[in-house]
Every structure is written in structure tokens, then in C-alpha cells.
Design an enzyme around this catalytic site. Structure first.
Site, mmCIF file in Angstrom:
data_model
loop_
_atom_site.group_PDB
_atom_site.id
_atom_site.type_symbol
_atom_site.label_atom_id
_atom_site.label_comp_id
_atom_site.label_asym_id
_atom_site.label_seq_id
_atom_site.Cartn_x
_atom_site.Cartn_y
_atom_site.Cartn_z
ATOM 1 N N GLU A 48 28.220 -21.208 -44.690
ATOM 2 C CA GLU A 48 28.774 -20.940 -43.354
ATOM 3 C C GLU A 48 28.100 -21.825 -42.297
ATOM 4 O O GLU A 48 28.655 -22.044 -41.218
ATOM 5 C CB GLU A 48 28.583 -19.472 -42.976
ATOM 6 C CG GLU A 48 29.636 -18.544 -43.549
ATOM 7 C CD GLU A 48 31.009 -18.697 -42.896
ATOM 8 O OE1 GLU A 48 31.110 -18.556 -41.684
ATOM 9 O OE2 GLU A 48 31.961 -18.970 -43.624
ATOM 10 N N TYR A 91 27.347 -14.783 -37.155
ATOM 11 C CA TYR A 91 26.651 -14.732 -38.451
ATOM 12 C C TYR A 91 26.020 -16.096 -38.757
ATOM 13 O O TYR A 91 24.835 -16.191 -39.080
ATOM 14 C CB TYR A 91 27.649 -14.348 -39.551
ATOM 15 C CG TYR A 91 27.121 -14.557 -40.962
ATOM 16 C CD1 TYR A 91 26.261 -13.639 -41.549
ATOM 17 C CD2 TYR A 91 27.477 -15.689 -41.699
ATOM 18 C CE1 TYR A 91 25.770 -13.838 -42.837
ATOM 19 C CE2 TYR A 91 26.994 -15.894 -42.983
ATOM 20 C CZ TYR A 91 26.145 -14.966 -43.550
ATOM 21 O OH TYR A 91 25.650 -15.169 -44.821
ATOM 22 N N THR A 125 23.305 -20.318 -46.213
ATOM 23 C CA THR A 125 24.733 -20.189 -46.506
ATOM 24 C C THR A 125 25.556 -21.417 -46.147
ATOM 25 O O THR A 125 25.236 -22.126 -45.178
ATOM 26 C CB THR A 125 25.299 -18.977 -45.719
ATOM 27 O OG1 THR A 125 26.723 -19.030 -45.736
ATOM 28 C CG2 THR A 125 24.848 -18.965 -44.269
ATOM 29 N N LYS A 178 22.067 -17.293 -39.086
ATOM 30 C CA LYS A 178 21.552 -17.901 -40.318
ATOM 31 C C LYS A 178 20.991 -19.304 -40.058
ATOM 32 O O LYS A 178 20.131 -19.781 -40.786
ATOM 33 C CB LYS A 178 22.656 -17.959 -41.377
ATOM 34 C CG LYS A 178 22.974 -16.594 -42.004
ATOM 35 C CD LYS A 178 21.919 -16.183 -43.049
ATOM 36 C CE LYS A 178 22.312 -14.958 -43.824
ATOM 37 N NZ LYS A 178 21.372 -14.610 -44.894
HETATM 38 P P1 NAP Z 1 25.575 -7.944 -49.407
HETATM 39 O O1 NAP Z 1 26.203 -7.470 -50.669
HETATM 40 O O2 NAP Z 1 26.226 -7.671 -48.115
HETATM 41 O O3 NAP Z 1 24.081 -7.314 -49.353
HETATM 42 C C1 NAP Z 1 23.315 -7.351 -48.185
HETATM 43 C C2 NAP Z 1 22.034 -6.573 -48.420
HETATM 44 O O4 NAP Z 1 21.241 -6.594 -47.230
HETATM 45 C C3 NAP Z 1 22.247 -5.076 -48.765
HETATM 46 O O5 NAP Z 1 21.302 -4.711 -49.729
HETATM 47 C C4 NAP Z 1 21.957 -4.400 -47.440
HETATM 48 O O6 NAP Z 1 21.564 -3.058 -47.566
HETATM 49 C C5 NAP Z 1 20.782 -5.260 -46.965
HETATM 50 N N1 NAP Z 1 20.485 -5.086 -45.550
HETATM 51 C C6 NAP Z 1 21.331 -5.213 -44.505
HETATM 52 N N2 NAP Z 1 20.685 -4.970 -43.350
HETATM 53 C C7 NAP Z 1 19.406 -4.680 -43.671
HETATM 54 C C8 NAP Z 1 18.248 -4.328 -42.907
HETATM 55 N N3 NAP Z 1 18.278 -4.226 -41.590
HETATM 56 N N4 NAP Z 1 17.091 -4.118 -43.575
HETATM 57 C C9 NAP Z 1 17.038 -4.188 -44.917
HETATM 58 N N5 NAP Z 1 18.094 -4.492 -45.696
HETATM 59 C C10 NAP Z 1 19.260 -4.733 -45.066
HETATM 60 O O7 NAP Z 1 25.299 -9.522 -49.482
HETATM 61 P P2 NAP Z 1 25.290 -10.511 -50.754
HETATM 62 O O8 NAP Z 1 26.665 -11.008 -50.971
HETATM 63 O O9 NAP Z 1 24.527 -9.890 -51.858
HETATM 64 O O10 NAP Z 1 24.465 -11.719 -50.155
HETATM 65 C C11 NAP Z 1 23.051 -11.759 -50.223
HETATM 66 C C12 NAP Z 1 22.528 -12.707 -49.154
HETATM 67 O O11 NAP Z 1 23.060 -14.007 -49.359
HETATM 68 C C13 NAP Z 1 22.901 -12.329 -47.724
HETATM 69 O O12 NAP Z 1 21.810 -12.697 -46.902
HETATM 70 C C14 NAP Z 1 24.103 -13.209 -47.415
HETATM 71 O O13 NAP Z 1 24.192 -13.436 -46.027
HETATM 72 C C15 NAP Z 1 23.742 -14.463 -48.188
HETATM 73 N N6 NAP Z 1 24.848 -15.274 -48.701
HETATM 74 C C16 NAP Z 1 25.826 -14.690 -49.444
HETATM 75 C C17 NAP Z 1 26.818 -15.476 -49.987
HETATM 76 C C18 NAP Z 1 27.912 -14.885 -50.838
HETATM 77 O O14 NAP Z 1 28.928 -15.575 -51.045
HETATM 78 N N7 NAP Z 1 27.735 -13.692 -51.371
HETATM 79 C C19 NAP Z 1 26.809 -16.873 -49.769
HETATM 80 C C20 NAP Z 1 25.780 -17.421 -49.024
HETATM 81 C C21 NAP Z 1 24.784 -16.621 -48.507
HETATM 82 P P3 NAP Z 1 22.660 -1.852 -47.614
HETATM 83 O O15 NAP Z 1 23.081 -1.748 -49.053
HETATM 84 O O16 NAP Z 1 21.871 -0.694 -47.137
HETATM 85 O O17 NAP Z 1 23.790 -2.238 -46.712
HETATM 86 O O1 G4F Z 2 35.403 -13.247 -48.060
HETATM 87 P P1 G4F Z 2 35.125 -13.583 -46.656
HETATM 88 O O2 G4F Z 2 34.946 -12.467 -45.704
HETATM 89 O O3 G4F Z 2 33.866 -14.545 -46.696
HETATM 90 P P2 G4F Z 2 33.264 -15.670 -45.716
HETATM 91 O O4 G4F Z 2 33.659 -15.451 -44.322
HETATM 92 O O5 G4F Z 2 33.574 -16.992 -46.323
HETATM 93 O O6 G4F Z 2 31.701 -15.348 -45.851
HETATM 94 C C1 G4F Z 2 31.103 -15.090 -47.112
HETATM 95 O O7 G4F Z 2 30.646 -16.294 -47.666
HETATM 96 C C2 G4F Z 2 29.593 -16.937 -46.912
HETATM 97 C C3 G4F Z 2 29.248 -18.235 -47.654
HETATM 98 O O8 G4F Z 2 30.093 -19.264 -47.216
HETATM 99 C C4 G4F Z 2 28.420 -15.989 -46.829
HETATM 100 F F1 G4F Z 2 27.402 -16.584 -46.146
HETATM 101 C C5 G4F Z 2 28.827 -14.697 -46.133
HETATM 102 O O9 G4F Z 2 27.728 -13.795 -46.138
HETATM 103 C C6 G4F Z 2 29.983 -14.080 -46.911
HETATM 104 O O10 G4F Z 2 29.504 -13.669 -48.173
HETATM 105 O O11 G4F Z 2 36.298 -14.515 -46.072
HETATM 106 C C7 G4F Z 2 36.717 -15.700 -46.705
HETATM 107 C C8 G4F Z 2 37.947 -16.243 -46.000
HETATM 108 C C9 G4F Z 2 37.793 -16.363 -44.479
HETATM 109 O O12 G4F Z 2 38.292 -17.605 -44.076
HETATM 110 C C10 G4F Z 2 38.673 -15.262 -43.918
HETATM 111 O O13 G4F Z 2 39.240 -15.525 -42.657
HETATM 112 O O14 G4F Z 2 39.036 -15.345 -46.214
HETATM 113 C C11 G4F Z 2 39.742 -15.199 -44.997
HETATM 114 N N1 G4F Z 2 40.469 -13.913 -45.026
HETATM 115 C C12 G4F Z 2 41.818 -13.795 -44.959
HETATM 116 N N2 G4F Z 2 42.176 -12.495 -44.963
HETATM 117 C C13 G4F Z 2 39.940 -12.696 -45.091
HETATM 118 C C14 G4F Z 2 41.006 -11.786 -45.058
HETATM 119 N N3 G4F Z 2 38.656 -12.280 -45.195
HETATM 120 C C15 G4F Z 2 38.410 -10.940 -45.276
HETATM 121 N N4 G4F Z 2 37.127 -10.515 -45.406
HETATM 122 N N5 G4F Z 2 39.438 -10.013 -45.228
HETATM 123 C C16 G4F Z 2 40.757 -10.387 -45.111
HETATM 124 O O15 G4F Z 2 41.659 -9.568 -45.086
#
Ligand code: NAP
Ligand code: G4F
Length: 345
Positions: free
Chosen positions: A129, A151, A127, A155
């Protein structure tokens, strides 16, 4: 027939990756953890697909992972499972480390204990992050990491485990360092989906004010459907490497909110000192407050600015993002306007 295993299949990326791999003719096995209520709503449409199998296992349980891998012997594993919410990780640091950090090592070890280290290709959901308090702008594969949350720390451990298993055991393991990617499948507590679902409710008189945290944070937001293609491309290489996927554009949370209202023809005006707790957004036409700040939504440590340089992925994988920022906001708004109207949100 190629066999793929996806951990985190029930999440946002799991949905799009399953769609992609089934369309490519893969036999897909999804790892689903046990929950007291069903957690498969996103992948409901795929559950009857003959190419999809579900196995119950948990990233916190080595023996379940060992058994799943021994049953399937996958050509490719995509490790998407995680406690992926950054704000939550401040309240559950130990659990985040267990699932995201140690969980990744459990999966890598399950490959080794099944003698699959020379056979299975492994994708790790790393990520942006990791860059945290950024040491360079934009960020690429060579930018030093500076994690800012439990987090990100978990990672970081997983990232280095993936590099280490590649170097120590010659395994094909790749880190995809993905910048934020969003979609109508995004969880409702991530900022983009919180905004699009709430703005749709404000428009349809089901909510009056949207409460937000830090409006100044800037993110590089892309479309999740395109990012899972990049994950697959990484595992089609002959040599395992790490890649950044991003758009190369950055926008603040405030800009996202303004754009979401604009998508449904509402002009808003920001008043009060920018970045202060008094800052509010007003609907220009009605004069009503539509956005205000809640201090409890601020994080103990913040990632202020992310913007990715995806040139390595463009050159070596032929990957590039297509959906622009305003198109992404529009497609998420369109989806949430419909769901709110249908009473599904
Ligand atoms: P998400 O929607 O939160 O999905 C997370 C998945 O992990 C869900 O299927 C969840 O299952 C499963 N999980 C959580 N704990 C588990 C456990 N103990 N054993 C087995 N499965 C478990 O996340 P996403 O946005 O699809 O992201 C996918 C991956 O990419 C994550 O690793 C995230 O950290 C990483 N990532 C995401 C972003 C982004 O912007 N989306 C960017 C960079 C990296 P449940 O449905 O049961 O909760
Ligand atoms: O949408 P966020 O919660 O995502 P964040 O923290 O960037 O993390 C996501 O992206 C990562 C990749 O860079 C992934 F690895 C991670 O698993 C996840 O998918 O927050 C984005 C920004 C933050 O700066 C937060 O402080 O939005 C700001 N924010 C402001 N108000 C808020 C809110 N975030 C959330 N969730 N809720 C609020 O009300």
C-alpha cells in the site's frame, strides 16, 4: 531455545507465523489485546501448545509493551499488529496512525528501554500500500512511495522508523514490504474472503446478490502461508535489510470474482459498461443477477494497480511464491463451501 514474540498473533498472518515458529521449535509469545469477547479463535488450536505463551498488551500502551518485552527478552519480534483495513482507515485515521505508526515506535522504544537493541531482531509488517499511486511497474524496494490512504500514511511512518532505528542505533530492523496475501484465515471484510464466502453462500442459496465496490482495482495476490516463511527468512540474515514479497502477477477484483464462481462450476457473464455503477454479473445458466455495484463501497482514493518484483528476496533469501492465482482461489473456495455447508459462515 529461540524465543519469538508476535504482535498481531490473533490475525491471519499471526496464525501462520505461529504455526511455522512452533514447528521450528521456537518458544513463542503472542501479544493479545483486551477485547470484550474472545479474539483468539484463529489460534485456538495452539493455545494448549507448551511452546506458546500469551501476554495481554496493546500497541497503544507503552508500559504494557515495555513489561512484555522485559519478561520475555525475545530473540526475534514480529510486529504484525495493525488496524489493517484500508477502507476503515478513512473513517478512523487518527486511530490507524496511533496503532500502526506510533505503535511501531512504542515497540522499538520498548526494546531500547530494555537494553535489547543489540540483541533482538525486529520484523515490521510493511506493505505494498506504500506504493499507492504507483511510480513504477512493477514495484520493488527502490520504487518511491506515494501513499493513498490514512492506513498507508501510518505504515509509511512505521517504515521510516524501522529504517531510522537501524541507522541511528544499529538495531537489526527489517521491513517486509508484502503485497496482498490471502488464505482461508483472511478476515471476512477483505475483498478476497468477502468474495469466496459470498460466492459459497450464493451457491448454497444463502445469499442472492454479492455487492461490490471497485472491480477494476488490480492486486498481486499470494498465499499467506508462504509469506510468513519470507518474514522468518528476513530475520535469519546477518545484515538487516528490507525486502519485497510478491508473486509478480496481477489480477483485477472482477477476475477474482469470475474465478471464484468458476471454481464451483458456475459461469458468469459481465454486462453493463465496464467500471460503471451499472455493471452487473449474471449467472449464465439461470440468468439471475449475482453481482452488483454499491457506490458506498468505493474508497475516497484508490490504489489502482499493484504488481511486485520479488527478485531481491529470491536472490538473497531464496524465497519464491509457489501457489498460483487459480490455486489460491480454489483453496479459499473449498474452505468457504465447507464452512457455509456446516453453518459456520
Ligand atoms: P489482520 O488479520 O487484520 O490482523 C491484525 C492483528 O493486529 C490482529 O491480531 C489484531 O488483533 C491486532 N491488533 C490490532 N490492533 C491492535 C492493538 N492496538 N494492539 C495489539 N494488537 C492489535 O492482519 P493480517 O492480514 O494478518 O496482516 C498482518 C500485518 O501485515 C498487519 O500489520 C497488516 O497491516 C500487514 N500487511 C498485511 C498484508 C496482507 O495482505 N494481509 C499485506 C501487507 C501488510 P484483534 O484480533 O484483537 O483484532
Ligand atoms: O482486500 P482489500 O480490502 O485490500 P487492500 O486495500 O488491498 O489492503 C490489503 O492489502 C494491503 C497490501 O497491499 C495490506 F497492507 C492491507 O493491510 C490489506 O491487507 O481491497 C482490495 C481491493 C481494493 O482496491 C478495494 O477497493 O478490492 C477493492 N474492493 C472492491 N470491492 C473491495 C470491495 N474491497 C473490500 N474490502 N470490500 C469490497 O466490497
Amino acid at each position: 531455545m529461540k524465543k519469538a514474540m508476535i504482535t498481531g498473533i490473533t490475525g491471519q498472518d499471526g496464525y501462520y507465523l505461529t504455526e511455522l515458529l512452533l514447528a521450528k521449535g521456537y518458544e513463542v509469545t503472542g501479544i493479545v489485546r483486551r477485547t470484550s469477547t474472545p479474539n483468539t479463535s484463529r489460534i485456538e488450536n495452539f493455545l494448549s501448545h507448551p511452546g506458546l505463551k500469551i501476554i495481554e498488551a496493546d500497541l497503544c500502551d507503552s508500559s504494557s509493551l515495555h513489561k512484555a518485552i522485559s519478561l520475555v527478552k525475545p530473540h526475534e519480534i514480529y510486529n504484525l499488529a495493525a488496524m489493517s483495513h484500508v477502507a476503515t482507515s478513512f473513517f478512523q485515521p487518527e486511530y490507524s496512525a496511533d496503532v500502526n505508526g506510533v505503535g511501531t515506535v512504542r515497540l522499538l522504544e520498548a526494546l531500547r528501554s530494555n537494553n535489547l537493541e543489540g540483541f533482538t531482531k525486529f520484523y515490521q509488517a510493511s506493505t505494498s500500500e506504500l506504493y499507492g499511486k504507483v511510480q513504477a511497474i512493477p514495484q520493488n524496494e527502490k520504487t518511491p512511495f506515494y501513499p493513498r490512504s490514512p492506513y498507508a500514511i501510518s505504515k509509511l511512518y512505521a517504515y521510516w522508523a524501522v529504517v531510522n532505528y537501524r541507522e541511528a542505533y544499529g538495531m537489526f530492523t527489517s521491513n517486509g514490504i508484502l503485497f496482498n496475501h490471502e488464505s482461508p484465515m483472511r478476515g471476512l471484510n477483505f475483498v478476497t474472503r468477502k468474495i469466496t464466502s459470498s460466492v459459497a453462500k450464493v451457491k448454497q442459496n444463502k445469499m442472492s446478490v454479492l455487492k461490490m465496490g471497485n472491480l477494476d482495482a488490480k492486486r498481486d495476490w499470494g498465499y499467506a502461508k508462504e509469506y510468513v516463511e519470507g518474514m522468518w527468512m528476513m530475520l535469519q540474515q546477518n545484515i538487516a535489510e528490507d525486502f519485497v514479497l510478491a508473486t509478480g502477477e496481477t489480477h483485477s477484483v472482477r477476475e477474482f470474482i469470475t474465478e471464484a464462481f468458476r471454481a464451483i462450476d458456475i459461469d458468469i457473464e459481465w454486462r453493463g459498461k465496464t467500471g460503471s455503477l451499472e455493471e452487473k454479473a449474471f449467472c449464465t445458466k439461470s440468468g439471475k443477477v449475482v453481482v452488483e455495484i454499491s457506490p458506498e463501497l468505493m474508497r475516497p482514493a484508490e490504489v489502482d494497480l499493484l504488481i511486485g518484483d520479488y527478485s531481491k528476496a529470491r536472490t538473497k533469501l531464496g524465497w519464491a511464491p509457489k501457489t498460483k492465482f487459480s490455486e489460491l482461489v480454489n483453496l479459499m473456495m473449498e474452505n468457504d463451501m465447507r464452512l457455509v455447508a456446516e453453518g459456520k459462515l
